[in-house]
Design a protein around this motif. Structure first.
Motif, PDB file in Angstrom:
ATOM      1  N   UNK A 101     -56.288  72.418-157.028  1.00  8.88           N
ATOM      2  CA  UNK A 101     -57.184  73.166-157.896  1.00  8.88           C
ATOM      3  C   UNK A 101     -57.432  72.436-159.197  1.00  8.88           C
ATOM      4  N   UNK A 102     -57.878  73.166-160.194  1.00 12.77           N
ATOM      5  CA  UNK A 102     -58.176  72.580-161.489  1.00 12.77           C
ATOM      6  C   UNK A 102     -59.606  72.084-161.585  1.00 12.77           C
ATOM      7  N   UNK A 103     -60.044  71.761-162.807  1.00 13.84           N
ATOM      8  CA  UNK A 103     -61.391  71.276-163.090  1.00 13.84           C
ATOM      9  C   UNK A 103     -62.443  72.269-162.591  1.00 13.84           C
ATOM     10  N   UNK A 104     -62.190  73.548-162.897  1.00 13.59           N
ATOM     11  CA  UNK A 104     -63.132  74.588-162.534  1.00 13.59           C
ATOM     12  C   UNK A 104     -62.855  75.238-161.199  1.00 13.59           C
ATOM     13  N   UNK A 105     -61.864  74.750-160.485  1.00 10.38           N
ATOM     14  CA  UNK A 105     -61.500  75.323-159.183  1.00 10.38           C
ATOM     15  C   UNK A 105     -60.181  76.071-159.312  1.00 10.38           C
ATOM     16  N   UNK A 106     -60.153  77.311-158.867  1.00 14.70           N
ATOM     17  CA  UNK A 106     -58.934  78.113-158.958  1.00 14.70           C
ATOM     18  C   UNK A 106     -57.833  77.530-158.091  1.00 14.70           C
ATOM     19  N   UNK A 107     -56.565  77.699-158.482  1.00 14.66           N
ATOM     20  CA  UNK A 107     -55.460  77.165-157.692  1.00 14.66           C
ATOM     21  C   UNK A 107     -55.444  77.744-156.280  1.00 14.66           C
ATOM     22  N   UNK A 108     -55.109  76.893-155.325  1.00 18.49           N
ATOM     23  CA  UNK A 108     -54.993  77.323-153.935  1.00 18.49           C
ATOM     24  C   UNK A 108     -53.671  76.797-153.385  1.00 18.49           C
ATOM     25  N   UNK A 109     -52.873  77.677-152.825  1.00 22.63           N
ATOM     26  CA  UNK A 109     -51.585  77.283-152.261  1.00 22.63           C
ATOM     27  C   UNK A 109     -51.820  76.501-150.977  1.00 22.63           C
ATOM     28  N   UNK A 110     -51.121  75.375-150.841  1.00 24.36           N
ATOM     29  CA  UNK A 110     -51.221  74.528-149.665  1.00 24.36           C
ATOM     30  C   UNK A 110     -49.876  74.519-148.930  1.00 24.36           C
TER      31      UNK A 110
END
Length: 368
Positions: A101-110
């Motif tokens: 995520x980051x830079x305008x993208x919400x965190x996503x669990x991988x």
């Protein structure tokens, strides 16, 4: 909101300069390195690697944005690996990010076990590159603290086991953050020293929690001497000395805290400062033509490209996270330069870092 749109627009528009690099990174990402075989790995024992830390160990938290637009993705000379990935391969594993995520993208669990994130501090969520003082703002880097990274792992997996190697590093961003505050007149030198020392004590606490939750193989890397990186060499003698003193102070506090709590005998402690000093002093013997006096990534050109497309903070793109074969200072710089940018190692130096870690682990008796 305007900054988020501008940043994302810059990422898209700069993509035309890195199409070939992005394809190269994709091919590398789709390559081998899986741990689904039964052969004995080079390390002599098969281990699953779990990693907590900062950009030095980040295996791709920001790759979905950086790789797709630049051919970047990690804080090194992409598509090269960072040292924790090399160590994982040595023990027959593949280390992938636990969150993106980051830079305008919400965190996503991988699904990966690489929890380290570029910009992260030990306990404070506002790390290097975080856009605002709001920990839930993702227009910049995520900077989930090392302590929270561990909490996230335990929430998902419950505990550690004897078949794992847990790698922990951290503290460099606490050093940089607090010294920057001193330079900006926002903090006294004494307060910065105290904060850096507390970060070391807090990191020892994180390590203690790792051990308490079942980890039997824990590799702890201290902080490199930041004063001897290109950032230090490009600074004034006074600033360079402060960077070195702060690095030494953090490492001393960390070692003291681990010793006082009885943890030093329960972990594998990697003092990375002497090996890096040796490599710097004998750079040519290790295959480098440029030691700590230059960067493999052409940072000025990267910032200029961002400025050309109207990015209000072009220097944010002058980092190895966005570095690809197309943005190297010279061809092959990933192998002939020690540093990708002003603080992060190149692919070659990361490989030497990993070898030092592997040798340190071997001396502990693991895999022998």
């Amino acid at each position: 909101m305007m900054k988020q749109r501008s940043t994302r627009a810059t990422l898209v528009r700069l993509a035309q300069f890195a199409t070939a690099s992005a394809a190269f990174a994709l091919l590398a990402a789709c390559g081998g390195g899986g741990d689904d075989n039964n052969s004995t790995p080079a390390g002599g024992v098969k281990l699953q690697v779990v990693s907590f830390g900062d950009s030095l160990s980040d295996v791709g938290t920001y790759a979905p944005v950086a790789a797709s637009n630049f051919g970047g993705g990690r804080f090194t000379t992409n598509p090269g690996q960072v040292w924790t990935q090399n160590v994982a391969q040595y023990y027959g594993d593949t280390l992938k990010p636990a969150m993106t995520g980051g830079f305008g993208t919400a965190p996503a669990v991988q699904s990966g076990l690489g929890y380290a994130q570029g910009g992260s501090r030990v306990t404070n969520p506002i790390g290097i590159g975080h856009a605002t003082t709001d920990p839930n703002n993702f227009t910049g880097t995520l900077t989930v603290p090392v302590a929270q990274q561990l909490t996230n792992y335990l929430a998902s997996h419950g505990s550690f086991n004897a078949g794992q190697l847990v790698i922990v590093n951290g503290g460099a961003n606490d050093i940089l953050f607090n010294l920057q505050a001193v330079q900006a007149g926002q903090m006294t030198p004494a307060a910065a020293t105290a904060a850096i020392g507390q970060a070391a004590i807090d990191l020892a606490g994180v390590i203690g929690k790792v051990v308490q939750n079942g980890a039997t193989h824990v590799l702890v890397s201290n902080v490199p001497d930041i004063g001897t990186t290109p950032q230090g060499m490009m600074s004034s003698p006074t600033s360079r000395a402060l960077l070195s003193q702060a690095s030494l102070g953090f490492n001393q506090a960390l070692a003291a805290a681990l010793t006082q709590t009885g943890l030093m005998s329960k972990v594998i402690y990697l003092d990375i400062v002497p090996p890096l000093a040796n490599i710097t002093a004998n750079a040519a013997q290790f295959g480098f033509t440029v030691s700590n006096t230059g960067t493999a990534c052409n940072l000025q050109a990267m910032a200029a490209a961002a400025q050309k497309f109207g990015e209000p903070n072009p220097q944010a793109f002058a980092t190895s996270l966005f570095c690809s074969p197309d943005t190297l200072t010279v061809a092959g710089a990933d192998q002939t330069y020690m540093y990708a940018d002003t603080v992060h190692p190149t692919t070659h130096l990361h490989a030497l870092y990993a070898q030092t870690a592997e040798q340190t682990i071997a001396k502990s008796g693991l895999g022998k």
